[in-house]
Enzyme design. Structure first.
Site, PDB file in Angstrom:
ATOM      1  N   ASP A 143       0.822  -1.341  -0.063  1.00 25.30           N
ATOM      2  CA  ASP A 143      -0.188  -0.043  -0.195  1.00 25.30           C
ATOM      3  C   ASP A 143       0.818   1.237   0.125  1.00 25.30           C
ATOM      4  OD1 ASP A 143      -2.396  -1.374   0.192  1.00 25.30           O
ATOM      5  OD2 ASP A 143      -2.498  -1.593   2.165  1.00 25.30           O
ATOM      6  N   GLY A 189      -5.999  -0.808  -2.263  1.00 28.94           N
ATOM      7  CA  GLY A 189      -5.535   0.454  -1.617  1.00 28.94           C
ATOM      8  C   GLY A 189      -6.960   0.863  -0.978  1.00 28.94           C
ATOM      9  N   ARG A 190      -7.006   0.782   0.330  1.00 29.48           N
ATOM     10  CA  ARG A 190      -8.101   1.277   0.918  1.00 29.48           C
ATOM     11  C   ARG A 190      -8.196   2.487   1.106  1.00 29.48           C
ATOM     12  NH1 ARG A 190      -7.586  -2.391   6.048  1.00 29.48           N
ATOM     13  NH2 ARG A 190      -8.396  -3.838   4.910  1.00 29.48           N
ATOM     14  N   GLU A 245      -9.708   0.511  -4.617  1.00 28.84           N
ATOM     15  CA  GLU A 245     -10.865  -0.344  -3.856  1.00 28.84           C
ATOM     16  C   GLU A 245     -11.432   0.734  -3.150  1.00 28.84           C
ATOM     17  OE1 GLU A 245     -10.028  -3.443  -1.281  1.00 28.84           O
ATOM     18  OE2 GLU A 245      -8.003  -2.684  -0.781  1.00 28.84           O
ATOM     19  N   GLN A 300      -1.773  -9.161  -6.901  1.00 29.50           N
ATOM     20  CA  GLN A 300      -1.154  -8.084  -6.891  1.00 29.50           C
ATOM     21  C   GLN A 300       0.026  -7.983  -5.889  1.00 29.50           C
ATOM     22  OE1 GLN A 300      -3.861  -4.409  -6.603  1.00 29.50           O
ATOM     23  NE2 GLN A 300      -5.265  -6.236  -6.535  1.00 29.50           N
TER      24      GLN A 300
END
Lengths: 416, 416
Positions: A143, A189-190, A245, A300
């Protein structure tokens, strides 16, 4: 006096999390005057509490050790165990009793924000009991959201995978020139959009796909999105849109929450799925054109076939630097990367207080998000490009990659 | 007298569909005594009808031609246009008028079942009007479902991608040893399970993941599936299940149709999505354990990073063989592969009547499906393994693969 070293991995894996471990083990072997045994915790702190260990010293000079570099997943196993906030909790003396019984002097933990929280708590507890055990964090996360470091090991290989795959999917999406279509690619990726932003590298020319990139650093507006697609389709009949995401509306509601039941993980994070599927349905219903969504998903973070040589070398270097630092007495720190120059790209390792890093999130600077929040700037590309350089040849057997696995080690490599 | 050659691509792309095209162009250059211009139809028959062509002769000796070999997607573009069943339809004289105006003597079409239907119809129409134009099909499909050929170009690279990625995801799935979890991986294949079956190669040892493999050749029973998971989890806490997108119950109802609205494509095929998602929800609701689903999606057919050297070489050879065959007067045929030996693996090209191939589907022989319909036999693995051997180095620039693209050719390469 010689002390033993213990190392663990925690949180979600990356393609080079075992590269960091390789660096630790390699460097530790160089210091057998100071280090006795090198132990690996099986499944991080959870394994420590259950007294489950791997004797990493047994890997000295083995082919298995060499395979570690290109093996995806966490070789030692992982956990998502969160230590209690209250340092007077009985788990702390329990852990330090285990350290004492194993004559541990050096504790290294490879992980992201949550793992740095573990390092912070253990080092603070050590202070309260005047223990001389040193605790050091090694960064790891696809991330790229750790603060006080230029970037994190694992991010670049994931970015290389994203850029490569988006470039390939864009080729695939373009084969029916005569039919308008939209392809929505959902990228991990939050709260930080670093990986989704990496999809911009998929373009060979400025106007290539992905034409639109949506990041969680800014809010997402459905009507704006549909308008842009309507406007862009005539000149781009096979439109590729990359989304993080974690994209959300102006009230902070995640797109994927809008039509789904969701749960939360052990750290209280909401578990996200389906922003891409949500937008696929939206485009189909509202615009009535051919649309599909592709979720890049776990490949990923575990693809060995897109390893960045730069990333792998830096992961190894961070492990080596970490061992030298902890032998020098560093504790309560995390190894960080300082970019000393972008062209040519040069990097040095440094240390920062782990308590300033844990539970923080570094997002993409807003000045790097351009074109009405649908693209990233050249400055971002100049930041990212050096990190994905260089390829790694993965050892192959019978047409498939060969990986290291603790499941194949003899029983006497374990202490449990 | 020299005649011109025309070549097209149709249907969904594969990783080596451009390898076949490369073989055609390379071999055609060798026969400039018989062949004048080499034209590419842009978007298959659709481009032919719209008179949109690429002068492939212009690629002679170019770097672009060399890049073709490792470029995903269909270089010439594709279509899903189905010619009318009725050979008295006015489209047929229209097509042959275009052939005459371009002095076409040789027509090659790279595709799957539906594309072979096009070759069959054109060659039958040619007979009715006593045209001496020859029509030849070159096989292409990741589904491996064409009859009368040992396998099809494109299948092996997709199989290698599936086996590699399932092996990597299995590593990723295993990191939380202490938590039971199920990972469901959905693999392409509507009626034929060849690609899903290829996931068996991901195992290093017999008992490794994927522990369960479900194929569309047999019917799927939800209660049996849940029972097997319950039984297997204690010994396999991180269970990986591979399923074909087209698995269905004993009444032939696809799992993905059970809770979704679906459409149909131009060929009347039902468009499938979500068998994996369906089972994910089933496992969560009925067993209450941690479960996720991963759809491998289009990367299966467009990944250049997992190219099988054997597959690429065979695709090129099929194109070369096709050109020699059509110059020898073959028409209404498709190039097929005959395996002359499995160990050592040897193969020759041959020809079969395209009308015996089109609109047929070759599925996995039932005797290769074992263990109560949840696995494939060693005989299947012996069939598949030779096909995925060998790796291909894709040309890289700045850390990313470089691909050929008609978008970058000068205008005078086109005829439109």
């Amino acid at each position: 006096m010689k002390k033993n070293m213990i190392v663990g991995q925690s949180g979600g894996p990356t393609a080079v999390i075992n590269g960091s471990l390789y660096g630790v083990v390699l460097e530790a072997f160089e210091h057998d005057d100071m280090i006795g045994q090198i132990y690996g915790m099986l499944n991080g702190i959870e394994g420590l509490l259950n007294r489950q260990f791997l004797k990493l010293s047994a890997l000295h000079g083995s082919k298995e050790l060499d395979l570690l570099k290109t093996t995806p997943g966490s070789y030692l196993g992982s956990c998502r165990y969160r230590l209690p906030e209250d340092l007077s909790d009985p788990v702390y003396p329990q852990i330090f009793e285990i350290f004492d019984s194993m004559q541990i002097g050096y504790f290294l933990y490879i992980g992201g924000n949550d793992s740095m929280d573990t390092v912070s708590k253990l080092s603070r507890y050590a202070q309260t009991i005047e223990s001389d055990i040193c605790f050091l964090g090694l960064p790891k996360t696809i991330d790229n959201d750790l603060v006080l470091t230029d970037h994190t090991p694992g991010f670049a290989s994931a970015a290389k995978y994203v850029a490569t795959t988006v470039r390939e999917i864009s080729m695939d999406a373009a084969v029916y020139h005569n039919t308008q279509s939209v392809t929505i690619i959902e990228i991990m990726g939050r709260h930080a959009g670093w990986l989704a932003a990496a999809s911009a590298l998929a373009r060979k020319n400025k106007t290539d796909n992905p034409v639109l990139i949506y990041l969680p650093e800014v809010s997402f507006n459905e009507e704006d999105f549909l308008d842009k697609i309507r406007t862009l389709l005539p000149a781009n009949p096979n439109l590729v849109v990359c989304i993080s995401e974690g994209i959300h509306d102006c009230d902070g509601v995640f797109l994927c929450e809008k039509d789904q039941t969701i749960g939360t993980d052990n750290f209280g994070h909401k578990m996200l799925t389906g922003s891409g599927k949500y937008l696929e349905n939206l485009v189909r219903e509202r615009l009535g054109i051919k649309v599909r969504s592709v979720e890049l998903n776990v490949a990923q973070r575990c693809s060995s076939i897109c390893l960045s040589l730069t990333d792998l070398n830096e992961a190894i270097a961070s492990g080596q630097f970490g061992v030298r630092a902890i032998l020098d007495g560093a504790t309560g720190k995390m190894v960080t990367f300082c970019r000393t120059s972008s062209a040519p790209y040069t990097l040095t390792c440094s240390l920062e207080d782990v308590s300033r890093i844990c539970n923080q999130e570094k997002t993409i600077p807003l000045e790097w998000i351009i074109k009405d929040d649908t693209d990233v700037s050249d400055a971002f590309l100049r930041y990212l490009s050096p990190l994905i350089q260089g390829e790694v040849t993965v050892p192959m057997h019978d047409g498939l990659p060969v990986f290291a696995s603790t499941a194949e080690l003899p029983d006497d490599c374990f202490l449990r």
